[in-house]
Design a protein around this motif. Sequence first.
Motif, PDB file in Angstrom:
ATOM      1  N   TYR A  60       1.137  -0.944   0.066  1.00 45.32           N
ATOM      2  CA  TYR A  60       0.068   0.223  -0.301  1.00 45.32           C
ATOM      3  C   TYR A  60       0.909   1.587   0.241  1.00 45.32           C
ATOM      4  O   TYR A  60       0.853   2.067   1.087  1.00 45.32           O
ATOM      5  N   SER A  61       1.668   1.450  -0.929  1.00 43.77           N
ATOM      6  CA  SER A  61       2.428   2.910  -0.861  1.00 43.77           C
ATOM      7  C   SER A  61       1.822   4.325  -1.127  1.00 43.77           C
ATOM      8  O   SER A  61       3.053   4.549  -0.401  1.00 43.77           O
ATOM      9  N   HIS A  62       0.442   4.375  -1.181  1.00 46.30           N
ATOM     10  CA  HIS A  62       0.585   5.807  -0.806  1.00 46.30           C
ATOM     11  C   HIS A  62       0.641   5.640   0.620  1.00 46.30           C
ATOM     12  O   HIS A  62       0.935   6.839   1.050  1.00 46.30           O
ATOM     13  N   MET A  63      -0.374   5.083   1.440  1.00 47.48           N
ATOM     14  CA  MET A  63      -0.180   4.844   2.720  1.00 47.48           C
ATOM     15  C   MET A  63       1.114   4.754   3.399  1.00 47.48           C
ATOM     16  O   MET A  63       1.389   6.117   4.656  1.00 47.48           O
ATOM     17  N   ALA A  91       9.830   8.394   2.297  1.00 46.07           N
ATOM     18  CA  ALA A  91       9.144   8.972   1.225  1.00 46.07           C
ATOM     19  C   ALA A  91       8.358   9.359  -0.069  1.00 46.07           C
ATOM     20  O   ALA A  91       8.086   8.832  -1.213  1.00 46.07           O
ATOM     21  N   ARG A  92       9.843  10.068  -0.657  1.00 47.87           N
ATOM     22  CA  ARG A  92      11.053  11.115  -1.440  1.00 47.87           C
ATOM     23  C   ARG A  92      10.472  10.063  -2.229  1.00 47.87           C
ATOM     24  O   ARG A  92       9.696   9.798  -3.828  1.00 47.87           O
ATOM     25  N   ILE A  97       9.013   9.266  -7.110  1.00 46.40           N
ATOM     26  CA  ILE A  97       9.021   8.406  -8.301  1.00 46.40           C
ATOM     27  C   ILE A  97       8.112   7.198  -8.695  1.00 46.40           C
ATOM     28  O   ILE A  97       7.919   6.874  -9.424  1.00 46.40           O
ATOM     29  N   GLU A  98       7.559   6.422  -7.788  1.00 47.73           N
ATOM     30  CA  GLU A  98       6.783   5.441  -7.731  1.00 47.73           C
ATOM     31  C   GLU A  98       5.480   5.888  -8.108  1.00 47.73           C
ATOM     32  O   GLU A  98       5.261   5.688  -8.975  1.00 47.73           O
ATOM     33  N   LEU A  99       4.912   6.724  -6.924  1.00 48.34           N
ATOM     34  CA  LEU A  99       3.387   7.071  -7.698  1.00 48.34           C
ATOM     35  C   LEU A  99       3.094   9.033  -8.031  1.00 48.34           C
ATOM     36  O   LEU A  99       2.347   8.799  -8.581  1.00 48.34           O
TER      37      LEU A  99
END
Length: 199
Positions: A60-63, A91-92, A97-99
């Motif tokens: 759950y990347s965003h969280m 977080a960066r 990069i990811e989101l």
Amino acid sequence: MMQSNRVLRRKASVLNNIGVAYHKMAEDSMVHGGDETEEHLRDAVERYREAIEIAKEIDYSHMQGWVSFNMGEVLAKLERIDEAREYSKEARRIYEIELNNDRGLSGVEMLDAVIELNGKNLEKSLDHIETSLELRRKLDQPRRIADALVCRGDIFSEKGEEKKGIDDYKEALEIYEEIGSRDGVEKVKKKLDGGAFLN
């Protein structure tokens, strides 16, 4: 029995919210001269740690990103600067990069401003908060703009540029009043020395 991803996502969110509640209690304790600030910050760290573990487990990347910069801010306030930087880096990575998420990235920039402020690297701190403020103005997020203005006011105050700091606090106060944030109003009025600069 294994819990579903939906249940675990909710659990991570609840743990993050509990961490935020402890963080707010720590801020209240600071504003009112209480002696429970550090205890509340440590409690926030534990809840954030649990939330991050769950978020990682279910991808759950965003969280994970959101809780990571919440964690970083608390660790910076506990003067655990190296640990705070590690959470900021994670977080960066997630938000840049990811989101590719500007709202999340604005939080990371504010976190880095707080970290550098606590580490007394004031010029770096100012660079980060300017970037955060620019993103937040672009996204038109009044509450977050006000929060960034308060942070920039703190940096200016630490630099001995009180007039600039007071101007930022006053602008933040206007926003908090417009959006009905009593906590924000109280926090800024305290910074303005009980209203001495409000005339």
